[in-house]
Design a protein around this motif. Structure first.
Motif, short mmCIF file in Angstrom:
data_model
loop_
_atom_site.label_atom_id
_atom_site.label_comp_id
_atom_site.label_asym_id
_atom_site.label_seq_id
_atom_site.Cartn_x
_atom_site.Cartn_y
_atom_site.Cartn_z
N UNK A 276 0.91 -1.21 -0.07
CA UNK A 276 -0.03 0.11 0.08
C UNK A 276 0.97 1.17 0.00
N UNK A 277 2.18 1.24 0.56
CA UNK A 277 2.91 2.24 0.37
C UNK A 277 3.49 2.56 -1.06
N UNK A 278 3.57 1.51 -1.57
CA UNK A 278 4.22 1.74 -3.03
C UNK A 278 3.81 2.73 -3.95
N UNK A 279 2.55 3.20 -3.48
CA UNK A 279 1.81 4.47 -4.42
C UNK A 279 2.58 5.69 -3.98
N UNK A 280 3.32 5.64 -2.90
CA UNK A 280 3.73 7.07 -2.68
C UNK A 280 5.32 7.14 -3.38
N UNK A 281 5.88 6.24 -4.08
CA UNK A 281 7.21 6.14 -4.70
C UNK A 281 7.27 6.86 -5.88
N UNK A 282 6.51 6.38 -6.92
CA UNK A 282 6.44 7.09 -8.30
C UNK A 282 6.61 8.63 -8.46
N UNK A 283 5.72 9.29 -7.53
CA UNK A 283 5.78 10.64 -7.57
C UNK A 283 6.90 11.32 -7.23
N UNK A 284 8.00 10.30 -6.55
CA UNK A 284 9.39 11.09 -6.16
C UNK A 284 9.79 11.47 -7.44
N UNK A 285 9.78 10.47 -8.31
CA UNK A 285 10.76 10.78 -9.52
C UNK A 285 10.00 11.80 -10.71
N UNK A 286 8.60 11.69 -10.49
CA UNK A 286 7.87 12.85 -11.15
C UNK A 286 8.06 14.22 -10.71
N UNK A 287 8.12 14.44 -9.55
CA UNK A 287 8.52 15.44 -8.82
C UNK A 287 9.70 16.18 -8.93
N UNK A 288 10.56 15.15 -9.08
CA UNK A 288 12.13 15.55 -9.52
C UNK A 288 12.31 15.98 -10.70
N UNK A 289 11.48 15.31 -11.70
CA UNK A 289 11.60 15.62 -13.09
C UNK A 289 10.77 17.14 -13.30
N UNK A 290 9.98 17.26 -12.59
CA UNK A 290 9.47 18.60 -12.90
C UNK A 290 10.21 19.65 -12.19
N UNK A 291 10.83 19.37 -11.07
CA UNK A 291 11.63 20.47 -10.52
C UNK A 291 13.01 20.72 -11.28
N UNK A 292 13.36 19.82 -12.24
CA UNK A 292 14.46 19.78 -13.00
C UNK A 292 14.13 20.85 -14.18
N UNK A 293 12.75 20.77 -14.62
CA UNK A 293 12.33 21.78 -15.63
C UNK A 293 12.06 21.08 -16.80
N UNK A 294 11.82 19.70 -16.72
CA UNK A 294 11.73 18.92 -17.89
C UNK A 294 10.69 18.10 -17.66
N UNK A 295 9.92 17.65 -19.00
CA UNK A 295 8.84 16.78 -18.63
C UNK A 295 9.37 15.33 -18.67
N UNK A 296 8.36 14.32 -17.67
CA UNK A 296 8.81 13.41 -17.49
C UNK A 296 8.89 12.49 -18.87
N UNK A 297 9.83 11.47 -19.08
CA UNK A 297 10.30 10.81 -20.22
C UNK A 297 10.49 9.38 -20.03
N UNK A 298 11.00 8.60 -20.87
CA UNK A 298 11.43 7.28 -20.72
C UNK A 298 12.31 7.07 -19.62
N UNK A 299 13.53 7.94 -19.23
CA UNK A 299 14.35 7.74 -18.19
C UNK A 299 13.55 8.13 -16.96
N UNK A 300 12.52 8.93 -16.93
CA UNK A 300 11.81 9.03 -15.59
C UNK A 300 11.11 7.87 -15.20
N UNK A 301 10.50 7.08 -16.07
CA UNK A 301 9.89 5.79 -15.77
C UNK A 301 11.09 4.92 -15.25
N UNK A 302 12.17 4.75 -15.75
CA UNK A 302 13.36 4.08 -15.20
C UNK A 302 13.62 4.38 -13.82
N UNK A 303 13.86 5.50 -13.89
CA UNK A 303 14.13 6.24 -12.33
C UNK A 303 12.97 5.75 -11.29
#
Length: 328
Positions: free
Chosen positions: A5-32
């Motif tokens: 149930x806690x796994x749902x809190x994990x992918x958002x870290x990569x998405x928020x990091x991608x957003x903060x870097x100024x880029x759209x999420x991409x294939x490498x974001x999925x890998x992260x």
């Protein structure tokens, strides 16, 4: 053992990091994100392996003390999941692998050495912050190596010639600010979790409640580079539209920050009034779920409303599954 149930809190870290870097999420974001999921579950298995003697007294129904899973298998699962996480990060690039290695080291140090020391909450906070940085490091385009060729390398070299002082950076100040806010929230939730089986004074959840309020206020604020122009300063039609866009983005950030505060604050307020183990455990569960709207707020704060909506969509599933499988 893996607290799905806690796994749902994990992918958002990569998405928020991608957003903060100024880029759209991409294939490498999925890998992260996939790397983060593996490392998170490695930490869960390693946590139960490390705490098996304590759980034998406090939580004898857990998989290891109950005998349903052998300690050696839990340790082996941690090692395999860690290797898988590092492999996925390597596929996203050298910087992502370096960040994931630091994250894995923090996870293992926390579970095996730091968890029951005064440094435990700080280590957990560092792990969450590094997870967001992993998303940024994986998503942003890599700098070309000397002598490299190709369209990406040519474009980056041309940009460097036009603006010598401007180098593409993966870990910007905004990435570090977002990681810091996520880390502060995690520190507060971890501090409460250390007392969830024994009970605590009201001061512990009260301090966490104050931290949540501060994080919500900061997450709902505007970026410095985007928040300088107001409707009153607009002069052209494009500037008027830009000002309206800024106002709309501000409202979205405020709404997401409020959702974060509401998710975390309500169970914490109950724990302040009655800091018993059951209510402290609910407060910890609420704090874990609140990570999702916080990630969404951080994504919106960086101007990625679509990414924020995608992250927020994970919250209902996390809430439903947490009723069946405890996230703590």
């Amino acid at each position: 053992m893996l607290r799905v149930s806690a796994l749902f809190t994990v992918p958002g870290d990569a998405v928020a990091g991608a957003a903060a870097s100024g880029h759209r999420p991409n294939r490498r974001t999925v890998l992260a994100a996939a790397s983060s999921l593996c490392l998170y579950e490695a930490g869960m298995a390693l946590n139960d392996y490390s705490d098996r003697h304590i759980d034998a007294v406090e939580r004898p129904d857990r998989p290891l003390p109950s005998g349903r899973i052998a300690p050696g298998r839990a340790l082996a699962a941690s090692a395999v999941l860690t290797g898988a996480g590092l492999g996925l990060a390597a596929a996203a690039g050298r910087e992502a692998l370096l960040t994931a290695t630091a994250l894995a080291g923090t996870v293992w140090a926390y579970d095996l050495r730091l968890k029951h020391t005064p440094f435990g909450p700080a280590a957990m906070a560092a792990a969450r912050g590094l997870d967001l940085v992993l998303g940024a490091a994986a998503t942003a385009p890599a700098l070309p190596r000397p002598g490299s060729t190709g369209p990406d390398s040519t474009a980056l070299r041309s940009a460097r010639l036009r603006r010598p002082a401007s180098r593409p950076r993966r870990i910007s100040g905004e990435v570090l600010r977002a990681a810091g806010l996520l880390g502060v929230h995690t520190f507060a939730v971890t501090a409460v979790s250390r007392r969830e089986t024994l009970g605590a004074s009201s001061a512990v959840p009260f301090a966490a409640l104050g931290t949540v309020a501060a994080v919500a206020a900061a997450a709902g604020g505007a970026l410095g580079k985007n928040g300088g122009r107001t409707a009153g300063q607009a002069r052209t039609c494009d500037q008027v539209l830009a000002a309206k866009h800024i106002r709309a983005a501000k409202h979205i950030r405020a709404a997401l920050a409020a959702a974060y505060a509401a998710t975390a604050a309500r169970p914490l307020a109950h724990a302040v009034l009655n800091p018993s183990p059951p209510l402290l455990q609910r407060a910890v569960g609420g704090g874990i779920r609140a990570t999702i709207p916080l990630q969404a707020a951080l994504s919106a704060r960086a101007g990625r409303a679509g990414a924020a909506a995608a992250v927020l969509a994970l919250l209902p599933s996390a809430a439903r599954l947490s009723r069946k499988v405890s996230p703590t």
